[in-house]
Design a protein around this motif. Sequence first.
Motif, PDB file in Angstrom:
ATOM      1  N   LYS A 160      -5.906   0.969  14.984  1.00  0.00           N
ATOM      2  CA  LYS A 160      -6.719  -0.236  15.186  1.00  0.00           C
ATOM      3  C   LYS A 160      -6.796  -1.116  13.946  1.00  0.00           C
ATOM      4  N   CYS A 161      -6.794  -0.523  12.760  1.00  0.00           N
ATOM      5  CA  CYS A 161      -6.911  -1.332  11.545  1.00  0.00           C
ATOM      6  C   CYS A 161      -5.735  -2.283  11.368  1.00  0.00           C
ATOM      7  N   LEU A 162      -4.594  -1.982  12.022  1.00  0.00           N
ATOM      8  CA  LEU A 162      -3.442  -2.874  11.934  1.00  0.00           C
ATOM      9  C   LEU A 162      -3.680  -4.191  12.665  1.00  0.00           C
ATOM     10  N   ASP A 163      -4.679  -4.191  13.556  1.00  0.00           N
ATOM     11  CA  ASP A 163      -5.000  -5.429  14.264  1.00  0.00           C
ATOM     12  C   ASP A 163      -5.715  -6.433  13.364  1.00  0.00           C
ATOM     13  N   ASN A 164      -6.234  -5.942  12.251  1.00  0.00           N
ATOM     14  CA  ASN A 164      -6.948  -6.808  11.306  1.00  0.00           C
ATOM     15  C   ASN A 164      -6.006  -7.225  10.188  1.00  0.00           C
ATOM     16  N   SER A 165      -5.292  -8.313  10.406  1.00  0.00           N
ATOM     17  CA  SER A 165      -4.282  -8.752   9.432  1.00  0.00           C
ATOM     18  C   SER A 165      -4.898  -9.227   8.125  1.00  0.00           C
ATOM     19  N   LYS A 166      -6.201  -9.501   8.120  1.00  0.00           N
ATOM     20  CA  LYS A 166      -6.882  -9.952   6.899  1.00  0.00           C
ATOM     21  C   LYS A 166      -7.570  -8.798   6.176  1.00  0.00           C
ATOM     22  N   GLY A 167      -7.358  -7.582   6.652  1.00  0.00           N
ATOM     23  CA  GLY A 167      -8.046  -6.426   6.090  1.00  0.00           C
ATOM     24  C   GLY A 167      -7.454  -5.933   4.785  1.00  0.00           C
ATOM     25  N   ASP A 168      -7.945  -4.792   4.356  1.00  0.00           N
ATOM     26  CA  ASP A 168      -7.501  -4.150   3.119  1.00  0.00           C
ATOM     27  C   ASP A 168      -6.303  -3.247   3.432  1.00  0.00           C
ATOM     28  N   TYR A 169      -5.168  -3.572   2.863  1.00  0.00           N
ATOM     29  CA  TYR A 169      -3.933  -2.856   3.194  1.00  0.00           C
ATOM     30  C   TYR A 169      -4.035  -1.363   2.866  1.00  0.00           C
ATOM     31  N   ILE A 170      -4.507  -1.031   1.688  1.00  0.00           N
ATOM     32  CA  ILE A 170      -4.536   0.368   1.269  1.00  0.00           C
ATOM     33  C   ILE A 170      -5.573   1.164   2.049  1.00  0.00           C
ATOM     34  N   LYS A 171      -6.726   0.561   2.312  1.00  0.00           N
ATOM     35  CA  LYS A 171      -7.715   1.261   3.138  1.00  0.00           C
ATOM     36  C   LYS A 171      -7.160   1.547   4.528  1.00  0.00           C
ATOM     37  N   CYS A 172      -6.409   0.588   5.063  1.00  0.00           N
ATOM     38  CA  CYS A 172      -5.819   0.766   6.383  1.00  0.00           C
ATOM     39  C   CYS A 172      -4.775   1.883   6.362  1.00  0.00           C
ATOM     40  N   THR A 173      -3.923   1.911   5.350  1.00  0.00           N
ATOM     41  CA  THR A 173      -2.904   2.965   5.292  1.00  0.00           C
ATOM     42  C   THR A 173      -3.544   4.340   5.156  1.00  0.00           C
ATOM     43  N   GLN A 174      -4.635   4.424   4.424  1.00  0.00           N
ATOM     44  CA  GLN A 174      -5.319   5.711   4.294  1.00  0.00           C
ATOM     45  C   GLN A 174      -5.916   6.145   5.634  1.00  0.00           C
ATOM     46  N   SER A 229      12.617 -19.586   3.539  1.00  0.00           N
ATOM     47  CA  SER A 229      11.837 -19.954   4.724  1.00  0.00           C
ATOM     48  C   SER A 229      11.286 -18.728   5.442  1.00  0.00           C
ATOM     49  N   THR A 230      10.986 -17.686   4.679  1.00  0.00           N
ATOM     50  CA  THR A 230      10.580 -16.413   5.261  1.00  0.00           C
ATOM     51  C   THR A 230       9.223 -15.978   4.742  1.00  0.00           C
ATOM     52  N   THR A 231       8.385 -15.480   5.634  1.00  0.00           N
ATOM     53  CA  THR A 231       7.099 -14.899   5.249  1.00  0.00           C
ATOM     54  C   THR A 231       6.937 -13.554   5.934  1.00  0.00           C
ATOM     55  N   CYS A 232       5.990 -12.780   5.441  1.00  0.00           N
ATOM     56  CA  CYS A 232       5.606 -11.521   6.079  1.00  0.00           C
ATOM     57  C   CYS A 232       4.166 -11.686   6.542  1.00  0.00           C
ATOM     58  N   GLY A 233       3.986 -11.865   7.847  1.00  0.00           N
ATOM     59  CA  GLY A 233       2.648 -12.047   8.376  1.00  0.00           C
ATOM     60  C   GLY A 233       1.936 -13.269   7.831  1.00  0.00           C
ATOM     61  N   ASN A 234       2.694 -14.315   7.502  1.00  0.00           N
ATOM     62  CA  ASN A 234       2.097 -15.558   6.975  1.00  0.00           C
ATOM     63  C   ASN A 234       1.263 -15.316   5.726  1.00  0.00           C
ATOM     64  N   GLY A 235       1.653 -14.319   4.941  1.00  0.00           N
ATOM     65  CA  GLY A 235       0.942 -14.060   3.699  1.00  0.00           C
ATOM     66  C   GLY A 235      -0.340 -13.272   3.861  1.00  0.00           C
ATOM     67  N   ASP A 236      -0.571 -12.683   5.026  1.00  0.00           N
ATOM     68  CA  ASP A 236      -1.801 -11.922   5.268  1.00  0.00           C
ATOM     69  C   ASP A 236      -1.900 -10.720   4.341  1.00  0.00           C
ATOM     70  N   SER A 237      -3.121 -10.288   4.088  1.00  0.00           N
ATOM     71  CA  SER A 237      -3.357  -9.169   3.172  1.00  0.00           C
ATOM     72  C   SER A 237      -3.004  -7.821   3.788  1.00  0.00           C
ATOM     73  N   ASN A 238      -2.981  -7.740   5.121  1.00  0.00           N
ATOM     74  CA  ASN A 238      -2.687  -6.471   5.785  1.00  0.00           C
ATOM     75  C   ASN A 238      -1.656  -6.679   6.893  1.00  0.00           C
ATOM     76  N   PRO A 239      -0.449  -7.112   6.532  1.00  0.00           N
ATOM     77  CA  PRO A 239       0.579  -7.349   7.552  1.00  0.00           C
ATOM     78  C   PRO A 239       1.129  -6.031   8.083  1.00  0.00           C
ATOM     79  N   GLU A 240       1.569  -6.042   9.341  1.00  0.00           N
ATOM     80  CA  GLU A 240       2.226  -4.866   9.909  1.00  0.00           C
ATOM     81  C   GLU A 240       3.699  -4.950   9.526  1.00  0.00           C
ATOM     82  N   MET A 241       4.103  -4.171   8.531  1.00  0.00           N
ATOM     83  CA  MET A 241       5.410  -4.344   7.899  1.00  0.00           C
ATOM     84  C   MET A 241       6.579  -4.230   8.871  1.00  0.00           C
ATOM     85  N   ALA A 242       6.456  -3.407   9.874  1.00  0.00           N
ATOM     86  CA  ALA A 242       7.560  -3.163  10.798  1.00  0.00           C
ATOM     87  C   ALA A 242       7.844  -4.342  11.718  1.00  0.00           C
ATOM     88  N   VAL A 243       6.915  -5.298  11.796  1.00  0.00           N
ATOM     89  CA  VAL A 243       7.098  -6.441  12.700  1.00  0.00           C
ATOM     90  C   VAL A 243       6.665  -7.759  12.071  1.00  0.00           C
TER      91      VAL A 243
END
Length: 412
Positions: A160-174, A229-243
């Motif tokens: 579920k934390c992956l749905d929050n693209s503005k969240g804390d990346y490391i907290k989400c991975t943990q 011309s490339t971004t990862c999740g539009n620069g979001d703090s918690n992008p889902e890297m695989a997509v």
Amino acid sequence: MFSFCILLVTQLIFITAATSQIDSADVVANNPWNDVKTQLDAWVLSGTDGFGFVVGNASGVQFSYAKAPFSLHQVIETASTSKWPMAMMFTGLVHDGTIASLDSFASDYVPWWSADRTCQNATLCDAKGNITVRNLLSFTSGFDTGEQPGGGGASGNGTKCLDNSKGDYIKCTQQLYNNFNLTGNPGNTFAYNSLHLQLMGAIAHYATKGMDIQDIFQKYYIKPYGMTSTTCGNGDSNPEMAVCLQTTGADYQKFLHAQLTASVLSQELINESERNYTPFDENDTVFLIYGVYGFGHWLECYDSVPGYTAQCKTDNVHCDPGAFGFYPLIDRKNGYYMQVVAYETKKNYPRSGIPEYLRFASKPLVDAVMSGQDLTHDGESIFAHHTPSLNSLSIADVNYIVGCALNPMTCL
């Protein structure tokens, strides 16, 4: 009815185009790509959004094409076509020594990762301490969300934390690390999901002494590959890297060229990335959807009932198709890269499987041009007629494509 079927097969099986500039496919006298362009022009099943098509080799772009209103400079979502570039981005940390080795353990860098390596059976005890960088990049870590190859990203309450693209990346991975147990031993269990690359991002964070994921993305992908011309999740703090990749056909081909020529990473690391890491799936009784797996991409053996065949090994094609129809590949046997750049929007999403068939119908023609084959017979183009050596689709494929185009809901 029979003549109608032949007409459809003719339209679907022959395809291609020319020049060395992105978005250009002008007809030039005696250009071998002219017939390819003619067939791409005739592909009527691209919907209203058009598509792009690029072929290149070590010398650069050999042919590019865009069917209006699509442009190869148009920024599009790529879904799973992100997996290969992001896996190679993380491999860049091994290339420059930030991560010691592909066989470094995750726990060598991540403070909250178990360092216990005593567990020999992941179904009986916690084997997470055995997970290496190589396992994560090849999706063989043992982490599984229950998805099937060819599916989407992560899913369910555990992610579920992956749905929050503005969240804390490391907290989400943990949280991801804690929410899932391994379903098999690292190195011997394949699962197609977003967990592996997301957790790899945590290793990169700690290995770089605290760089955030977007800074890692800039340093190890945008700058070395020359992406503009490339971004990862539009620069979001918690992008889902695989997509997460939003890119253009013009930009993505730079990655394919770098991968083909080993111009960014070492040839040794490229070779390691293109190994078969799922040999236990080679002769699976369940047919392979795309093939076996390397770092973030498939060693292609499309829709194969007998598994990863000897012919697939000889052909040596590497691919990374995405949910919206983007289909990039590298043909190691013939020394070129190719991409069908398509973006079936959410409105047209049920038809996103059609570009896969454009890839399979067109590649034999590209092989013919790239190999310098004589493309005429009795003064006429071999692309314009039934040519057994160029055939690549069955009647089942044709029926799927036509049915999908006429009634999209049938191909959900």
